[in-house]
Structure formats: C-alpha cells, structure tokens
Write a protein that holds these residues in place. Structure first.
Motif: not given
Length: 288
Positions: A239-256
């Motif tokens: 129950g911490v996150l909703p049933a639909r969401y978007v995750a971002g990853q890669g910022h530390a490596l210059g990605r998006d």
C-alpha cells in the motif's frame, strides 16, 4: 570452438524512446550453436550490463528462449533484457503463437510480454513471482547501511525482493536521498541492492530508483526492469505506492530512463506489469 559464423545482432536502448537515455542491450539473434564460453566471452567483451542470446524454445508453450549474461555471469531473469530480446525477436520476423502476447522462456520459466495499446514502441512484461521476500535480517541490514553509507533512521524499509537476480530492496525517505548516494561497493560485496525514494507529487516521475550490482561486474545498472518489478510487488502490495506509477532511473549515469509500472487487479492480465519503450540503435552482423 565452433567455426565462426555471421550472426544477426542488434543493440537496443531499453526504457527510453530517445536513443542513449536508457539501458543498452546487445542481442545475438542467431545464437543457436554458440557455447556457454562463447556467450560469456561476448558478454564480457560488450561490457554492457546484459547481453542476450536468442534460441529455439524447449518448452512448447514458449515462442523463443533467451539466455542472459552480464560481464560477471549468467542470470535466470532480468527485465530490460526481456523487453529488448522480445523486440529483437519480433523485429527479426518472430510471430507469437498467440496473438497479442509473446511468451519468453528463460531461467525462471515462462514470462509473458505484451505490447501496450497506443504506444507502438512500448512493451510490458509480467513480473515473475518473488523467489524470496520479507524483511532483511539484522546482519544484512547492517551491511546495507555500511554499503550505502547511511544511518538507520534514513531508511523506511529493507526487504528481499528476489525474482532471479537476488535483489534486496531499500526504501529511503525521498528521491533526493536516493540520488545523493555514494555507495561503498567493497562493503556491498555479496548483495544486489535496489534503492527507491518518492518525488513530490506532480512531477515527471513518481519515484527515483537506483540499482547496484557490483558482484556482476556492473557497479550501477542504468535502468533495471527486474528490480522495478520486485519493488512494485513489495510497495504496491504493502500500500505504499499506487497501482500505477512511473519510475525514473539512471540520473547518476547521465541517463533518463522511464519505467511504467501497473498493477492489474483482475482479468486476463492480472498482476504487476513493467513497461518501457525500446529503441533500436545498431543493427548488423557478428562474427562469432
């Protein structure tokens, strides 16, 4: 050693619609006949987080079989290789047995992959069941604190979310804390650690994710489907996150990178689905 042959190969960027912003994947399409040693050597040579090899299925319910290698060894399952391998198989002329869904055979068994309506470059895989779950043991939690160079009050939860690669999930107070991490990879030895923290509402993404896998020769993975699958099963389930969401990853490596997560409660597609765009960057032949 087999006689060298020209084998079709592609390099795809996964979890991005814009080249060079996601997680690259090398796929050898015509991999039949390659030895384990050749596959491992090519994966070390590419030095990508994963390299995959497409093979005829051994399970009659599967459309193709994939083997997944990191520079440090073989994995039974991984997320961005699942999406990228499926796209490579389709682009090479693969036709699924059942319209609308591709069935991949890999080390964890059969994994469904489907195309997202209205997003022609986006595929989604069904998150496989967790092999190990529940709170981390005190000795493991202490190692995590040392490895991430943080104190216990910075952490909201540490749980096993292993769906093949052995993930341990760590929830921090916010996304800024995730981005600020400077891990001690020596102290992390023996663990594959995924970290997540929430952004304020209304932004381009809902959470920030980072993945650390130093034992596999990849200190930080750019964008990680298997980790996001495990995190979703843990945090949507609690129950911490909703049933639909978007995750971002890669910022530390210059990605998006962008990982689109959805939990479908009932019906034909019930379960957690991990989706991302797949962009082809290189196509050619490999002499191996």
């Amino acid at each position: 050693m087999n006689t060298p042959l020209d084998r079709r190969t592609v390099v795809l960027d996964v979890f991005t619609a814009e080249p060079l912003k996601g997680n690259p994947l090398a796929v050898v399409i015509d991999a039949e006949g390659l030895s384990d040693a050749q596959m491992a050597a090519y994966a070390r040579w590419t030095n990508l987080s994963e390299t995959t090899f497409l093979l005829p299925p051994t399970d009659p319910a599967a459309d193709y079989r994939v083997r997944i290698f990191t520079p440090g060894g073989e994995l039974p399952f991984a997320g961005h290789p699942t999406l990228g391998s499926c796209q490579a198989w389709l682009d090479a002329g693969g036709v699924p047995r059942e319209a609308g869904v591709v069935v991949q055979e890999c080390g964890v068994g059969l994994v469904q992959v489907r195309q997202i309506d209205g997003a022609p470059s986006r595929l989604a895989f069904s998150a496989p069941p967790l092999r190990r779950s529940g709170p981390a043991e005190p000795v493991v939690m202490a190692q995590v604190m040392r490895a991430l160079r943080i104190c216990a009050d910075a952490v909201l939860g540490v749980e096993w979310i292993d769906n093949g690669p052995g993930w341990l999930g760590v929830r921090l107070r916010d996304a800024a804390a995730v981005r600020a991490l400077v891990p001690d990879f020596v102290a992390m030895r023996g663990l594959n650690v995924g970290v997540i923290g929430a952004w304020p509402a209304g932004g381009a993404v809902d959470v920030e994710v980072r993945a650390f896998v130093p034992d596999l020769g990849v200190p930080e993975d750019p964008v990680t489907g298997s980790l996001n699958a495990g995190l979703a099963q843990w945090l949507i389930g609690s129950g911490v996150l909703p049933a639909r969401y978007v995750a971002g990853q890669g910022h530390a490596l210059g990605r998006d990178g962008r990982v689109h997560v959805e939990h479908i409660a009932a019906g034909e597609w019930a379960g957690v689905w991990i989706a991302g765009d797949v962009t082809r960057c290189i196509a050619g032949t490999l002499r191996l």
